[in-house]
Scaffold this active site. Sequence first.
Site, PDB file in Angstrom:
ATOM      1  N   ASP A  14       0.289  -1.376   0.038  1.00 18.98           N
ATOM      2  CA  ASP A  14      -0.404   0.194  -0.270  1.00 18.98           C
ATOM      3  C   ASP A  14       0.601   1.044  -0.075  1.00 18.98           C
ATOM      4  O   ASP A  14       2.019   1.313   0.259  1.00 18.98           O
ATOM      5  CB  ASP A  14      -1.012  -0.037   1.340  1.00 18.98           C
ATOM      6  CG  ASP A  14      -2.560   0.654   0.869  1.00 18.98           C
ATOM      7  OD1 ASP A  14      -2.092   1.967   0.760  1.00 18.98           O
ATOM      8  OD2 ASP A  14      -3.236   0.478   1.354  1.00 18.98           O
ATOM      9  N   ARG A  61     -16.430   4.422  -4.024  1.00 23.37           N
ATOM     10  CA  ARG A  61     -17.455   5.141  -4.290  1.00 23.37           C
ATOM     11  C   ARG A  61     -18.318   6.273  -2.977  1.00 23.37           C
ATOM     12  O   ARG A  61     -17.888   5.279  -1.525  1.00 23.37           O
ATOM     13  CB  ARG A  61     -18.767   4.925  -4.889  1.00 23.37           C
ATOM     14  CG  ARG A  61     -18.660   4.388  -6.163  1.00 23.37           C
ATOM     15  CD  ARG A  61     -20.067   4.323  -6.826  1.00 23.37           C
ATOM     16  NE  ARG A  61     -20.618   3.442  -6.670  1.00 23.37           N
ATOM     17  CZ  ARG A  61     -21.996   2.400  -6.968  1.00 23.37           C
ATOM     18  NH1 ARG A  61     -22.625   3.732  -7.325  1.00 23.37           N
ATOM     19  NH2 ARG A  61     -22.500   1.303  -6.592  1.00 23.37           N
ATOM     20  N   ARG A  67     -19.917   4.277 -10.696  1.00 26.88           N
ATOM     21  CA  ARG A  67     -17.799   3.716 -10.670  1.00 26.88           C
ATOM     22  C   ARG A  67     -17.309   4.599 -11.335  1.00 26.88           C
ATOM     23  O   ARG A  67     -16.216   4.605 -10.930  1.00 26.88           O
ATOM     24  CB  ARG A  67     -18.257   2.848 -10.908  1.00 26.88           C
ATOM     25  CG  ARG A  67     -18.638   1.335  -9.231  1.00 26.88           C
ATOM     26  CD  ARG A  67     -19.051   0.062 -10.110  1.00 26.88           C
ATOM     27  NE  ARG A  67     -19.834  -0.692  -9.698  1.00 26.88           N
ATOM     28  CZ  ARG A  67     -20.491  -0.736  -8.639  1.00 26.88           C
ATOM     29  NH1 ARG A  67     -22.375  -0.040  -9.887  1.00 26.88           N
ATOM     30  NH2 ARG A  67     -21.422  -2.245  -8.232  1.00 26.88           N
ATOM     31  N   ASN A  74      -9.110   6.829 -10.261  1.00 27.11           N
ATOM     32  CA  ASN A  74      -8.303   5.498 -10.263  1.00 27.11           C
ATOM     33  C   ASN A  74      -7.413   4.403 -11.113  1.00 27.11           C
ATOM     34  O   ASN A  74      -6.237   3.731 -11.613  1.00 27.11           O
ATOM     35  CB  ASN A  74      -8.932   3.857  -9.543  1.00 27.11           C
ATOM     36  CG  ASN A  74     -10.213   4.043  -8.295  1.00 27.11           C
ATOM     37  OD1 ASN A  74      -9.312   4.991  -7.953  1.00 27.11           O
ATOM     38  ND2 ASN A  74     -10.967   3.721  -8.092  1.00 27.11           N
ATOM     39  N   ASP A 130     -21.069  -9.605  -7.596  1.00 29.13           N
ATOM     40  CA  ASP A 130     -21.764  -9.556  -8.328  1.00 29.13           C
ATOM     41  C   ASP A 130     -22.747 -11.066  -8.693  1.00 29.13           C
ATOM     42  O   ASP A 130     -24.125 -10.950  -8.166  1.00 29.13           O
ATOM     43  CB  ASP A 130     -21.702  -8.713 -10.006  1.00 29.13           C
ATOM     44  CG  ASP A 130     -21.255  -7.393  -9.755  1.00 29.13           C
ATOM     45  OD1 ASP A 130     -21.871  -6.923  -9.374  1.00 29.13           O
ATOM     46  OD2 ASP A 130     -20.295  -7.908 -10.936  1.00 29.13           O
ATOM     47  N   ARG A 133     -24.268 -11.615  -4.739  1.00 32.86           N
ATOM     48  CA  ARG A 133     -25.201 -10.825  -4.337  1.00 32.86           C
ATOM     49  C   ARG A 133     -26.437 -11.456  -4.770  1.00 32.86           C
ATOM     50  O   ARG A 133     -27.744 -11.940  -4.288  1.00 32.86           O
ATOM     51  CB  ARG A 133     -25.064  -9.667  -4.948  1.00 32.86           C
ATOM     52  CG  ARG A 133     -24.449  -8.790  -4.233  1.00 32.86           C
ATOM     53  CD  ARG A 133     -24.068  -7.536  -4.872  1.00 32.86           C
ATOM     54  NE  ARG A 133     -23.625  -6.699  -3.905  1.00 32.86           N
ATOM     55  CZ  ARG A 133     -22.672  -5.679  -4.244  1.00 32.86           C
ATOM     56  NH1 ARG A 133     -22.105  -5.574  -5.475  1.00 32.86           N
ATOM     57  NH2 ARG A 133     -21.876  -4.766  -3.066  1.00 32.86           N
ATOM     58  N   HIS A 157     -19.198  -4.844 -14.645  1.00 27.06           N
ATOM     59  CA  HIS A 157     -19.522  -4.525 -13.322  1.00 27.06           C
ATOM     60  C   HIS A 157     -19.397  -2.658 -12.470  1.00 27.06           C
ATOM     61  O   HIS A 157     -19.133  -2.184 -12.339  1.00 27.06           O
ATOM     62  CB  HIS A 157     -18.346  -4.712 -12.217  1.00 27.06           C
ATOM     63  CG  HIS A 157     -18.512  -5.114 -10.895  1.00 27.06           C
ATOM     64  ND1 HIS A 157     -19.378  -5.023 -10.230  1.00 27.06           N
ATOM     65  CD2 HIS A 157     -17.488  -3.433  -9.866  1.00 27.06           C
ATOM     66  CE1 HIS A 157     -18.998  -4.937  -8.533  1.00 27.06           C
ATOM     67  NE2 HIS A 157     -18.137  -4.321  -9.030  1.00 27.06           N
TER      68      HIS A 157
HETATM   69  P1  NAD Z   1     -10.389   1.808   0.614  1.00 25.50           P
HETATM   70  O1  NAD Z   1     -10.259   3.126   1.088  1.00 25.50           O
HETATM   71  O2  NAD Z   1     -10.744   1.054   2.093  1.00 25.50           O
HETATM   72  O3  NAD Z   1      -8.767   1.311   0.115  1.00 25.50           O
HETATM   73  C1  NAD Z   1      -7.707   1.040  -0.712  1.00 25.50           C
HETATM   74  C2  NAD Z   1      -6.798   1.470  -0.705  1.00 25.50           C
HETATM   75  O4  NAD Z   1      -5.613   1.723  -1.779  1.00 25.50           O
HETATM   76  C3  NAD Z   1      -6.076   2.705   0.413  1.00 25.50           C
HETATM   77  O5  NAD Z   1      -5.281   1.404   1.302  1.00 25.50           O
HETATM   78  C4  NAD Z   1      -5.286   3.022  -0.048  1.00 25.50           C
HETATM   79  O6  NAD Z   1      -4.050   3.894   0.357  1.00 25.50           O
HETATM   80  C5  NAD Z   1      -4.725   1.994  -1.162  1.00 25.50           C
HETATM   81  N1  NAD Z   1      -3.545   3.113  -2.893  1.00 25.50           N
HETATM   82  C6  NAD Z   1      -4.108   3.571  -3.336  1.00 25.50           C
HETATM   83  N2  NAD Z   1      -3.295   4.189  -3.753  1.00 25.50           N
HETATM   84  C7  NAD Z   1      -2.801   3.634  -4.555  1.00 25.50           C
HETATM   85  C8  NAD Z   1      -1.325   2.638  -4.946  1.00 25.50           C
HETATM   86  N3  NAD Z   1      -1.246   3.795  -5.423  1.00 25.50           N
HETATM   87  N4  NAD Z   1      -0.791   1.392  -5.024  1.00 25.50           N
HETATM   88  C9  NAD Z   1      -1.258   1.044  -3.385  1.00 25.50           C
HETATM   89  N5  NAD Z   1      -2.181   1.039  -3.145  1.00 25.50           N
HETATM   90  C10 NAD Z   1      -2.944   2.231  -3.020  1.00 25.50           C
HETATM   91  O7  NAD Z   1     -11.174   1.665  -0.275  1.00 25.50           O
HETATM   92  P2  NAD Z   1     -12.341  -0.114  -0.556  1.00 25.50           P
HETATM   93  O8  NAD Z   1     -13.144   0.108  -0.169  1.00 25.50           O
HETATM   94  O9  NAD Z   1     -11.175  -1.052  -0.390  1.00 25.50           O
HETATM   95  O10 NAD Z   1     -11.925   0.004  -2.647  1.00 25.50           O
HETATM   96  C11 NAD Z   1     -10.889   0.209  -2.989  1.00 25.50           C
HETATM   97  C12 NAD Z   1     -11.300   0.222  -5.196  1.00 25.50           C
HETATM   98  O11 NAD Z   1     -11.699  -1.097  -4.745  1.00 25.50           O
HETATM   99  C13 NAD Z   1     -11.857   0.976  -5.397  1.00 25.50           C
HETATM  100  O12 NAD Z   1     -11.620   1.593  -6.133  1.00 25.50           O
HETATM  101  C14 NAD Z   1     -13.554   0.179  -5.141  1.00 25.50           C
HETATM  102  O13 NAD Z   1     -14.800   0.982  -6.055  1.00 25.50           O
HETATM  103  C15 NAD Z   1     -13.413  -1.003  -5.623  1.00 25.50           C
HETATM  104  N6  NAD Z   1     -13.949  -2.347  -5.241  1.00 25.50           N
HETATM  105  C16 NAD Z   1     -14.455  -2.916  -5.990  1.00 25.50           C
HETATM  106  C17 NAD Z   1     -15.358  -4.020  -5.725  1.00 25.50           C
HETATM  107  C18 NAD Z   1     -15.731  -5.628  -7.247  1.00 25.50           C
HETATM  108  O14 NAD Z   1     -17.050  -5.835  -7.409  1.00 25.50           O
HETATM  109  N7  NAD Z   1     -15.092  -5.342  -8.340  1.00 25.50           N
HETATM  110  C19 NAD Z   1     -16.013  -4.282  -4.588  1.00 25.50           C
HETATM  111  C20 NAD Z   1     -15.853  -3.383  -3.833  1.00 25.50           C
HETATM  112  C21 NAD Z   1     -15.015  -2.429  -3.920  1.00 25.50           C
HETATM  113  C1  LMR Z   2     -19.549  -3.340  -5.484  1.00 29.14           C
HETATM  114  O1  LMR Z   2     -20.546  -3.303  -6.112  1.00 29.14           O
HETATM  115  O2  LMR Z   2     -19.592  -3.701  -4.424  1.00 29.14           O
HETATM  116  C2  LMR Z   2     -17.946  -2.460  -6.035  1.00 29.14           C
HETATM  117  O3  LMR Z   2     -17.908  -2.288  -7.116  1.00 29.14           O
HETATM  118  C3  LMR Z   2     -18.161  -0.988  -5.167  1.00 29.14           C
HETATM  119  C4  LMR Z   2     -19.267   0.389  -5.423  1.00 29.14           C
HETATM  120  O4  LMR Z   2     -19.234   1.254  -5.716  1.00 29.14           O
HETATM  121  O5  LMR Z   2     -20.616  -0.553  -5.723  1.00 29.14           O
END
Ligand code: NAD
Ligand code: LMR
Length: 294
Positions: A14, A61, A67, A74, A130, A133, A157
């Site tokens: 991180d 978000r 997203r 991102n 997805d 859910r 997604h």
């Molecule tokens: P969060 O803020 O809790 O954690 C994100 C982490 O990324 C933080 O610790 C931050 O320091 C770190 N970070 C930022 N820049 C970075 C870099 N250059 N290198 C490494 N780490 C870095 O956020 P979260 O709730 O864990 O969500 C993270 C991402 O995952 C978001 O974009 C969110 O939308 C996505 N997400 C996707 C899904 C899915 O189904 N695909 C589900 C949930 C969240």
């Molecule tokens: C989700 O599906 O929960 C993730 O993609 C995070 C979001 O922004 O909804």
Amino acid sequence: MKLNPLVSKLALYDIAGTPGVAADVSHINTRSEVTGYMGDDQLKQALEGSDVVIIPAGVPRKPGMTRDDLFNINAGIVKSLCSAIGKYCPNALVTVISNPVNSTVPIAAEVFKGLGVYDEKKLLGVTTLDVVRAKTFYAGKAKVNVAEVNVPVVGGHAGITILPLFSQASPRANLSDEDIKALTKRTQDGGTEVVEAKAGKGSATLSMAYAGAIFADACLKGLNGVPDVVECSFVQSTVTELPFFASKVRLGKNGVEEVLGLGLLSEFEQQGLEALKPELKSSIEKGIKFVHQS
Ligand code: NAD
Ligand code: LMR
């Protein structure tokens, strides 16, 4: 991932705070050795020797955001992490969680292509939440044992690009068209439901950790030669005319061994498929354009 018996070394990375997380996680009495890396100058060490890289980096978000609103921050994060992956562990299987997945996976592909290391079998967008859910909501409505439920979710997604195929759900249940419509909408809005409930404190993290761990476990099982491992994932695809698409994929020793077709769709699902294509196409193109412009 610390609970997964197939993991021998778990490298956490991180931009801040990793030593604390690594120390905490390392006390769990499972097989893997845990190391924490922080900041750009430790990224090489974090990645070297990796067989699988999971990317959950980036901002989540807040209520009212899509997203795609996360793209500006991102996209650059995923691009720079993938540049490092292409350099330091070019053969690793890469799973992308960071949103918008519909754009970040094409971004990763373009970065790897630019470095001459792209292998479409080893780049997978994580859409497992997805599926998780869809299974939960279906079981609730159909009053069946959730542990036995299977529902493919295809497309992408984000919003309407998430297309659960309840006509293929098992065990079968006699749900009305209205029920299917409501289940579809709830699955498509599942992320937003969590974002709103968290009221500014981010999006799904716990259910995502569960989904991410299931998906990574399936990838590891495939790499280890376990037969018949099938999960839905957003991958390079010829299932539709779009270059990337989520559908069931068979995972194996090389990553994605086979991208499976959609099967028979109901009329409602067929309409959903046509409706999602323009948005998904534009999100894919946005990702590709970003890499070529930056
Ligand atoms: P969060 O803020 O809790 O954690 C994100 C982490 O990324 C933080 O610790 C931050 O320091 C770190 N970070 C930022 N820049 C970075 C870099 N250059 N290198 C490494 N780490 C870095 O956020 P979260 O709730 O864990 O969500 C993270 C991402 O995952 C978001 O974009 C969110 O939308 C996505 N997400 C996707 C899904 C899915 O189904 N695909 C589900 C949930 C969240
Ligand atoms: C989700 O599906 O929960 C993730 O993609 C995070 C979001 O922004 O909804």
